[in-house]
Design a protein around this motif. Sequence first.
Motif, PDB file in Angstrom:
ATOM      1  N   LYS A   5       1.163   5.447  -0.172  1.00  0.00           N
ATOM      2  CA  LYS A   5       0.588   6.781  -0.084  1.00  0.00           C
ATOM      3  C   LYS A   5       1.596   7.754  -0.687  1.00  0.00           C
ATOM      4  N   THR A  38      -5.225   0.154  -7.972  1.00  0.00           N
ATOM      5  CA  THR A  38      -4.445  -1.013  -7.582  1.00  0.00           C
ATOM      6  C   THR A  38      -3.844  -1.677  -8.808  1.00  0.00           C
ATOM      7  N   ASN A  88      -1.342  -1.036  -4.184  1.00  0.00           N
ATOM      8  CA  ASN A  88      -2.471  -0.109  -4.097  1.00  0.00           C
ATOM      9  C   ASN A  88      -1.919   1.298  -3.909  1.00  0.00           C
ATOM     10  N   VAL A  89      -2.070   2.129  -4.938  1.00  0.00           N
ATOM     11  CA  VAL A  89      -1.470   3.465  -4.952  1.00  0.00           C
ATOM     12  C   VAL A  89      -2.530   4.509  -4.631  1.00  0.00           C
ATOM     13  N   PHE A  90      -2.319   5.261  -3.549  1.00  0.00           N
ATOM     14  CA  PHE A  90      -3.183   6.392  -3.189  1.00  0.00           C
ATOM     15  C   PHE A  90      -2.482   7.667  -3.624  1.00  0.00           C
ATOM     16  N   ASN A  91      -3.108   8.390  -4.535  1.00  0.00           N
ATOM     17  CA  ASN A  91      -2.521   9.617  -5.071  1.00  0.00           C
ATOM     18  C   ASN A  91      -2.962  10.808  -4.234  1.00  0.00           C
ATOM     19  N   ASN A  92      -2.079  11.249  -3.351  1.00  0.00           N
ATOM     20  CA  ASN A  92      -2.352  12.426  -2.522  1.00  0.00           C
ATOM     21  C   ASN A  92      -1.660  13.672  -3.055  1.00  0.00           C
ATOM     22  N   THR A 101       0.866  -1.180   0.000  1.00  0.00           N
ATOM     23  CA  THR A 101       0.000   0.000   0.000  1.00  0.00           C
ATOM     24  C   THR A 101       0.898   1.224   0.000  1.00  0.00           C
ATOM     25  N   THR A 129      -7.582   9.991  -5.419  1.00  0.00           N
ATOM     26  CA  THR A 129      -8.136   8.666  -5.684  1.00  0.00           C
ATOM     27  C   THR A 129      -7.024   7.622  -5.558  1.00  0.00           C
ATOM     28  N   ASN A 130      -7.409   6.372  -5.685  1.00  0.00           N
ATOM     29  CA  ASN A 130      -6.412   5.305  -5.650  1.00  0.00           C
ATOM     30  C   ASN A 130      -6.655   4.324  -6.786  1.00  0.00           C
TER      31      ASN A 130
END
Length: 545
Positions: free
Chosen positions: A30, A109, A68-72, A28, A106-107
Amino acid sequence: MTRGAIIALMVCLMATAVRSEDPYVYYTWKVTYGNIAPLGTPQKGILINGQFPGPEINGTSNNNIVVNVFNNLDEPLLFTWSGIQQRKNSWADGTSGVQCPIAPGTNYTYKFQVKDQIGSYFYYPTTGLMRAAGGIGGIRVYSRLLIPVPYADPADEYWVLMGDWYGKSHTQLQKFLDSGRSMGRPDGVHIMGKSNSAEPLYKMEPGKTYKYRLCNVGLKDSLNFRIQDHPMKLVEMEGSHTVQNVYDSLDVHVGQCFSVLVTADKEPKQYKMVASTRFTKTVLTTTAVISYTNGNGPASPVLPPAPVGWAWSLNQVRSFRWNLTASAARPNPQGSYHYGQINITRTIKLVNNPFNIDGKLRYTLNGVSHEDDETPLKLAEYYGVANKVFQYDLTSDNPPAVIGNLRVEANVLNVTFRTFVEIIFENPTKVIQSYNLDGYSFFAVAVEPGKWTPEKRKNYNLLDAVSRHTVQVFPKSWAAIMLTFDNAGMWNLRSEMAENRYLGQQMYMSVLSPEKSNRDEYNLPDTHQVCGIVKDMPRPALQYT
């Protein structure tokens, strides 16, 4: 058979199926902005889980990797896994030709398999010039226990992710390119996100041998890497075991990775690793410190010199050889291909050149400068609307004698599935070029000065090097690669020089399975994002069965 017995049998079969599936490894991420200082001065960079370089992806051949990539960030984001072949699965390649960007907030995977690709690789963001801001990290792929490795297990393994670096932000550099100018020369070089750090980066116990995984993750410059008083034994490059030659220094070109063994058999003290630019008028150098665990003295201030001239580098490339006695995946099993006897079905010759188009700098292949479309090319093809997004074969198999009508469009070459193709890269410029072809390993069979001619195929046996996914083309020279296009999908062929790629020195290879079989290519994943003209279209029925 009773109902209970049938249920018991089904449970056993399901358990067997579960056990037989290759293992999964989960990550995971972030992705955020943060302060980094590769050249000693703080600047805004891209962090993954608060780290620069980012966290390692660690797997064994045939593992399934799930990220799982969360694009912040406040801008779209894509990642590519440089060198990972993505068998039957260009959907996970992370380039703009196959995937919609991950929108801010958004994220998404990624799921891919690392198959039989032992070795050292790295990942990086492909959107715009994000690679100039960070978001890079190593990918380590071990051999399965059933496959012997042709050297003893090292005491430990250390990453050396190195590259040139700009003091300006990636958005500033992108504005330079959008305005029609070059982004200029880099400002320095870093090793593992730091420059000339005095603190020991790694430690070695006397008498023990360590593996160093070297990757050039930079934007423009080839680097020469060496360690004070410590020779390096090359054991792997880009997925292949090599003949274990020993080198005092190695030229590591942009996008390239090596694995070397280093033995701690010198005076117990500190030593410097050195990375310096090659083929540049002004040489940029950085160092990092390694220390013996019982060391009691500082490293010498005298750095080992780098080689001079590109001919030395070309000859080093020619010295790389496969270890054909080792067990590992290779497209030339046990050296059974004899190049003069291969039935080459197609020769594609690509010549790179910079041009001024409408007052702006662009880079081309055979007179075509690639420009991304808002609809990923693979999605357009899968939805049956490719003709509304791009035209196949804008690039001819041979460059025109005079390139006059320059085109800035999506550049897609149609390649027949499972044909054996020779690609010639000719470099008329004075700057070394480095190319990457996603989805494949290939024979880097020849590198020579001058112009290529068909008659020079007879030299390929003599210049056969090692399977790889990047190829270098030296100034005023050519390089020839051969491969079987047996991996269906939409694959990016690009310059590894970030400026060249951004300004059009790239293209896509469309490889379609005529049988439309799931054996050859996976269907569009249920979780795959859609955008552009296909965003509101009904999802097609399964293309491959």
